[in-house]
Scaffold this motif. Structure first.
Motif, PDB file in Angstrom:
ATOM      1  N   PRO A 118       0.837  -1.208   0.000  1.00 28.50           N
ATOM      2  CA  PRO A 118       0.000   0.000   0.000  1.00 28.50           C
ATOM      3  C   PRO A 118       0.872   1.260   0.000  1.00 28.50           C
ATOM      4  O   PRO A 118       2.049   1.226   0.379  1.00 28.50           O
ATOM      5  CB  PRO A 118      -0.797  -0.118   1.295  1.00 28.50           C
ATOM      6  N   ASN A 119       0.288   2.348  -0.427  1.00 32.38           N
ATOM      7  CA  ASN A 119       1.008   3.626  -0.410  1.00 32.38           C
ATOM      8  C   ASN A 119       1.416   3.971   1.011  1.00 32.38           C
ATOM      9  O   ASN A 119       0.614   3.888   1.948  1.00 32.38           O
ATOM     10  CB  ASN A 119       0.124   4.741  -0.978  1.00 32.38           C
ATOM     11  N   GLY A 120       2.665   4.326   1.169  1.00 34.18           N
ATOM     12  CA  GLY A 120       3.174   4.698   2.483  1.00 34.18           C
ATOM     13  C   GLY A 120       3.696   3.538   3.304  1.00 34.18           C
ATOM     14  O   GLY A 120       4.314   3.755   4.349  1.00 34.18           O
ATOM     15  N   ALA A 121       3.456   2.292   2.855  1.00 35.50           N
ATOM     16  CA  ALA A 121       3.936   1.124   3.599  1.00 35.50           C
ATOM     17  C   ALA A 121       5.430   0.939   3.359  1.00 35.50           C
ATOM     18  O   ALA A 121       5.967   1.291   2.306  1.00 35.50           O
ATOM     19  CB  ALA A 121       3.181  -0.121   3.185  1.00 35.50           C
ATOM     20  N   TRP A 162       5.293  -6.171   4.596  1.00 33.01           N
ATOM     21  CA  TRP A 162       5.402  -4.724   4.760  1.00 33.01           C
ATOM     22  C   TRP A 162       4.891  -4.301   6.127  1.00 33.01           C
ATOM     23  O   TRP A 162       4.187  -5.038   6.817  1.00 33.01           O
ATOM     24  CB  TRP A 162       4.651  -3.983   3.657  1.00 33.01           C
ATOM     25  N   LEU A 163       5.265  -3.090   6.506  1.00 30.55           N
ATOM     26  CA  LEU A 163       4.791  -2.448   7.724  1.00 30.55           C
ATOM     27  C   LEU A 163       4.004  -1.211   7.315  1.00 30.55           C
ATOM     28  O   LEU A 163       4.444  -0.422   6.473  1.00 30.55           O
ATOM     29  CB  LEU A 163       5.968  -2.027   8.609  1.00 30.55           C
ATOM     30  N   SER A 164       2.839  -1.035   7.913  1.00 29.64           N
ATOM     31  CA  SER A 164       2.033   0.143   7.635  1.00 29.64           C
ATOM     32  C   SER A 164       1.526   0.714   8.951  1.00 29.64           C
ATOM     33  O   SER A 164       1.310  -0.026   9.913  1.00 29.64           O
ATOM     34  CB  SER A 164       0.856  -0.188   6.713  1.00 29.64           C
ATOM     35  N   GLY A 165       1.334   2.020   8.966  1.00 24.84           N
ATOM     36  CA  GLY A 165       0.945   2.651  10.217  1.00 24.84           C
ATOM     37  C   GLY A 165       2.069   2.563  11.226  1.00 24.84           C
ATOM     38  O   GLY A 165       3.253   2.560  10.871  1.00 24.84           O
ATOM     39  N   GLU A 166       1.691   2.432  12.479  1.00 23.92           N
ATOM     40  CA  GLU A 166       2.712   2.403  13.529  1.00 23.92           C
ATOM     41  C   GLU A 166       3.168   0.994  13.860  1.00 23.92           C
ATOM     42  O   GLU A 166       4.355   0.754  14.114  1.00 23.92           O
ATOM     43  CB  GLU A 166       2.155   3.084  14.786  1.00 23.92           C
ATOM     44  N   ASP A 251      -0.773  -6.626  14.781  1.00 24.75           N
ATOM     45  CA  ASP A 251      -0.906  -5.205  15.086  1.00 24.75           C
ATOM     46  C   ASP A 251      -0.955  -5.039  16.598  1.00 24.75           C
ATOM     47  O   ASP A 251      -1.208  -5.999  17.339  1.00 24.75           O
ATOM     48  CB  ASP A 251      -2.187  -4.644  14.458  1.00 24.75           C
ATOM     49  N   ALA A 252      -0.691  -3.817  17.039  1.00 20.46           N
ATOM     50  CA  ALA A 252      -0.830  -3.493  18.454  1.00 20.46           C
ATOM     51  C   ALA A 252      -2.267  -3.104  18.782  1.00 20.46           C
ATOM     52  O   ALA A 252      -2.606  -2.943  19.958  1.00 20.46           O
ATOM     53  CB  ALA A 252       0.122  -2.357  18.835  1.00 20.46           C
ATOM     54  N   ARG A 253      -3.099  -2.957  17.757  1.00 21.70           N
ATOM     55  CA  ARG A 253      -4.507  -2.652  17.931  1.00 21.70           C
ATOM     56  C   ARG A 253      -5.350  -3.777  17.354  1.00 21.70           C
ATOM     57  O   ARG A 253      -4.877  -4.568  16.531  1.00 21.70           O
ATOM     58  CB  ARG A 253      -4.860  -1.327  17.249  1.00 21.70           C
TER      59      ARG A 253
END
Length: 271
Positions: A118-121, A162-166, A251-253
């Protein structure tokens, strides 16, 4: 990544062909002698079954031989015999294009069928071909996993992480098996679903992935440890032809069911 089911290796049966039996210690049950007696009993039953089969077959032939032969009608009087005829020239169906022929697509560069990041990942881990040794190293018992995958006819693996967000981490694996390998992808997906469902910390049933056939997703309850960030996990397993799709998400959430289901749906569309 879950371990493949361990293969239990049984010891070879003891040699019971010899008539010489060592003296057993007082009070020790005659294991070998009891085993020989059981084998003899099985042998007698097998011989009786064969004799009964041969006798029944002979009786059947005798009854059939005493009957009058049944006359069959001539072939020219038998209707309904038809053979498929080739279509006239110019009416043959057009061959599938490369875009329509799924086999052409999956036999090409499997890496191109992975969902893009994804964009930003940010890239994280393997992105492209993954060797078999690297793949099984994530299992609890790599040697057993390697043997199991080879038995299923594993061919190659394409992976993207990939990693996305935090904190959200996503890994997609396309595990392809050889054609005619007794449904390697189907068996692989079934086994993984059963293993995940049997874990104490996973939903034993999972959620069906709509329109995927045998695909299911699993949402894990949160894992909490003092001094660590909360950990939520979700997984999805689905088969499409000779390819097994594996999606791992953490995820942490809390992870919503629609998040992993949507990801699986978009990956299947590319296949």
């Amino acid at each position: 990544m879950e371990s493949a089911p361990a293969v239990a290796v049984q010891d070879e049966a003891p040699d019971v062909a010899s008539d010489v039996t060592p003296e057993a210690a007082p009070g020790t049950p005659p294991v070998v002698r009891l085993r020989r007696r059981a084998l003899r009993t099985v042998g007698l039953i097998a011989v009786a079954a064969v004799i009964g089969l041969v006798g029944g077959t002979a009786t059947g032939y005798g009854i059939q031989a005493e009957r009058e032969p049944t006359q069959l009608p001539p072939l020219n009087e038998v209707g309904g015999l038809a053979y498929p005829k080739p279509l006239p020239r110019g009416q043959e169906p057009e061959p599938l294009s490369a875009a329509e022929d799924r086999q052409v697509k999956v036999n090409g560069d499997l890496r191109k069928l992975l969902l893009p990041r994804p964009n930003g990942a940010r890239a994280d881990g393997v992105d492209g071909w993954e060797s078999l040794s690297e793949y099984v190293s994530d299992y609890t018992l790599p040697a057993s996993a390697l043997e199991h995958q080879l038995d299923l006819g594993i061919r190659r693996i394409a992976s993207r992480s990939w990693l996305s967000g935090e904190h959200r981490s996503v890994t997609i694996e396309l595990v392809q098996f050889r054609p005619g390998s007794m449904g390697g992808a189907r068996v692989f997906v079934r086994d993984q679903q059963e293993i995940v469902g049997a874990e104490d910390r996973a939903d034993s049933v999972g959620m069906a992935l709509e329109g995927s056939g045998n695909g299911r997703s699993f949402i894990y309850p949160v894992q909490r440890r003092a001094g660590y960030t909360d950990l939520y996990e979700a997984r999805a397993y689905v088969q499409r032809g000779d390819i097994a799709v594996v999606i791992l998400m953490s995820d942490a959430r809390k992870i919503a069911e629609k998040d992993i289901a949507s990801l699986a749906e978009r990956q299947l569309e590319r296949l």
